[in-house]
Scaffold this motif. Structure first.
Motif, mmCIF file in Angstrom:
data_model
loop_
_atom_site.group_PDB
_atom_site.id
_atom_site.type_symbol
_atom_site.label_atom_id
_atom_site.label_comp_id
_atom_site.label_asym_id
_atom_site.label_seq_id
_atom_site.Cartn_x
_atom_site.Cartn_y
_atom_site.Cartn_z
ATOM 1 N N ALA A 172 -2.777 1.125 1.405
ATOM 2 C CA ALA A 172 -2.880 -0.314 1.187
ATOM 3 C C ALA A 172 -2.528 -1.075 2.470
ATOM 4 O O ALA A 172 -3.164 -2.081 2.817
ATOM 5 C CB ALA A 172 -1.967 -0.744 0.048
ATOM 6 N N LYS A 173 -1.517 -0.587 3.191
ATOM 7 C CA LYS A 173 -1.141 -1.224 4.454
ATOM 8 C C LYS A 173 -2.268 -1.126 5.475
ATOM 9 O O LYS A 173 -2.574 -2.120 6.171
ATOM 10 C CB LYS A 173 0.127 -0.581 5.009
ATOM 11 C CG LYS A 173 0.555 -1.160 6.358
ATOM 12 C CD LYS A 173 1.808 -0.475 6.888
ATOM 13 C CE LYS A 173 2.162 -0.998 8.272
ATOM 14 N NZ LYS A 173 3.405 -0.363 8.810
ATOM 15 N N LEU A 174 -2.891 0.042 5.583
ATOM 16 C CA LEU A 174 -3.991 0.211 6.532
ATOM 17 C C LEU A 174 -5.096 -0.804 6.266
ATOM 18 O O LEU A 174 -5.710 -1.332 7.199
ATOM 19 C CB LEU A 174 -4.545 1.639 6.456
ATOM 20 C CG LEU A 174 -5.699 1.978 7.396
ATOM 21 C CD1 LEU A 174 -5.280 1.835 8.858
ATOM 22 C CD2 LEU A 174 -6.214 3.397 7.136
ATOM 23 N N ARG A 175 -5.333 -1.093 4.998
ATOM 24 C CA ARG A 175 -6.397 -2.040 4.629
ATOM 25 C C ARG A 175 -6.083 -3.468 5.062
ATOM 26 O O ARG A 175 -6.968 -4.313 5.070
ATOM 27 C CB ARG A 175 -6.631 -1.989 3.122
ATOM 28 C CG ARG A 175 -7.196 -0.671 2.614
ATOM 29 C CD ARG A 175 -7.462 -0.714 1.111
ATOM 30 N NE ARG A 175 -7.849 0.572 0.577
ATOM 31 C CZ ARG A 175 -9.076 1.071 0.632
ATOM 32 N NH1 ARG A 175 -10.052 0.350 1.183
ATOM 33 N NH2 ARG A 175 -9.351 2.259 0.121
ATOM 34 N N THR A 176 -4.825 -3.740 5.410
ATOM 35 C CA THR A 176 -4.456 -5.100 5.826
ATOM 36 C C THR A 176 -4.495 -5.273 7.339
ATOM 37 O O THR A 176 -4.352 -6.397 7.831
ATOM 38 C CB THR A 176 -3.031 -5.453 5.349
ATOM 39 O OG1 THR A 176 -2.065 -4.673 6.078
ATOM 40 C CG2 THR A 176 -2.888 -5.200 3.856
ATOM 41 N N LEU A 177 -4.656 -4.181 8.083
ATOM 42 C CA LEU A 177 -4.572 -4.231 9.536
ATOM 43 C C LEU A 177 -5.947 -4.345 10.184
ATOM 44 O O LEU A 177 -6.958 -3.970 9.598
ATOM 45 C CB LEU A 177 -3.857 -2.980 10.058
ATOM 46 C CG LEU A 177 -2.443 -2.741 9.505
ATOM 47 C CD1 LEU A 177 -1.898 -1.409 10.026
ATOM 48 C CD2 LEU A 177 -1.508 -3.877 9.866
ATOM 49 N N ASN A 178 -5.943 -4.815 11.417
ATOM 50 C CA ASN A 178 -7.182 -4.933 12.180
ATOM 51 C C ASN A 178 -6.935 -4.547 13.628
ATOM 52 O O ASN A 178 -5.786 -4.556 14.099
ATOM 53 C CB ASN A 178 -7.704 -6.385 12.132
ATOM 54 C CG ASN A 178 -8.196 -6.786 10.766
ATOM 55 O OD1 ASN A 178 -9.257 -6.370 10.323
ATOM 56 N ND2 ASN A 178 -7.412 -7.612 10.067
ATOM 57 N N GLY A 179 -8.015 -4.207 14.331
ATOM 58 C CA GLY A 179 -7.932 -3.956 15.759
ATOM 59 C C GLY A 179 -6.969 -2.846 16.127
ATOM 60 O O GLY A 179 -6.917 -1.791 15.477
#
Length: 210
Positions: free
Chosen positions: A135-142
């Motif tokens: 779920a955390k990975l889905r909130t990150l970018n770049g």
């Protein structure tokens, strides 16, 4: 540098699903198990590694859509292709053996490690990410997504190598053993690659505490 997908294709062509269920004796003189038992290392490894692979594919799809960085996207693409290919092979073998693709057995029970892995928050086997981490990975970018993905995949590969080597040490089927050995070689190489990619981004292996 980016050779895992090609390796998967070569493995698929070299092994072939029918080869795994052939009876008799191999060219090396070792026996080949034609129909493994439901609780055999052959069946257990195929089921558990298929589950492990599916999460690697899922994680790679997530990061592919959260960064424009070409090296990370290429790595993710190779992992998707390699591990989806291998997962399909293992599921096909279970079908040919007449065994269910799922089992009520505890994951990795076939390894007989003397202790059970304590599944938690969706992490069923060593190296698998938790639901919270995904779920955390889905909130990150770049760069943040790249770093967290690489940290998760390093742990994932470590668990995968442990499982694959565990099967190699117990294997009674030459063809499935060769596939497991190819996983050990490829994922060990990718561990070094991902560690180097983290260093390029000023980060180190190790998943931060949630």
């Amino acid at each position: 540098m980016w050779w895992p997908a090609a390796l998967a294709a070569a493995v698929a062509l070299a092994l072939g699903v029918p080869a795994l269920v052939a009876s008799g004796t191999s060219a090396s003189g070792s026996s080949t198990l034609s129909v493994p038992a439901d609780d055999s290392p052959e069946a257990g490894f195929a089921r558990d590694m298929a589950t492990h692979h599916q999460q690697a594919v899922d994680l790679s799809f997530v990061v592919r859509d959260r960064t424009a960085d070409e090296p990370t996207r290429t790595l993710a693409f190779d992992i998707i292709n390699t591990q989806a290919n291998q997962r399909g092979m293992m599921m096909g073998w279970l079908d040919q053996w007449g065994l269910s693709q799922h089992s009520t057995a505890t994951p990795m029970a076939w390894m007989k490690m003397g202790h059970e892995y304590q599944a938690h928050d969706g992490s069923l086997m060593p190296g698998m990410a938790t639901n919270t981490q995904i779920a955390k990975l889905r909130t990150l970018n770049g760069r943040d997504a790249e770093v967290f993905y690489l940290q998760l995949m390093i742990e994932h590969h470590k668990g995968g190598v442990e499982m694959a080597q565990g099967y190699v040490d117990k294997a009674r089927n030459d063809t499935e053993k060769r596939l497991a050995q190819s996983m050990v070689v490829a994922q060990t190489s990718e561990l070094q690659l991902m560690t180097d990619m983290l260093k390029e981004r000023g980060a180190e292996p190790g998943v931060p505490a949630s």
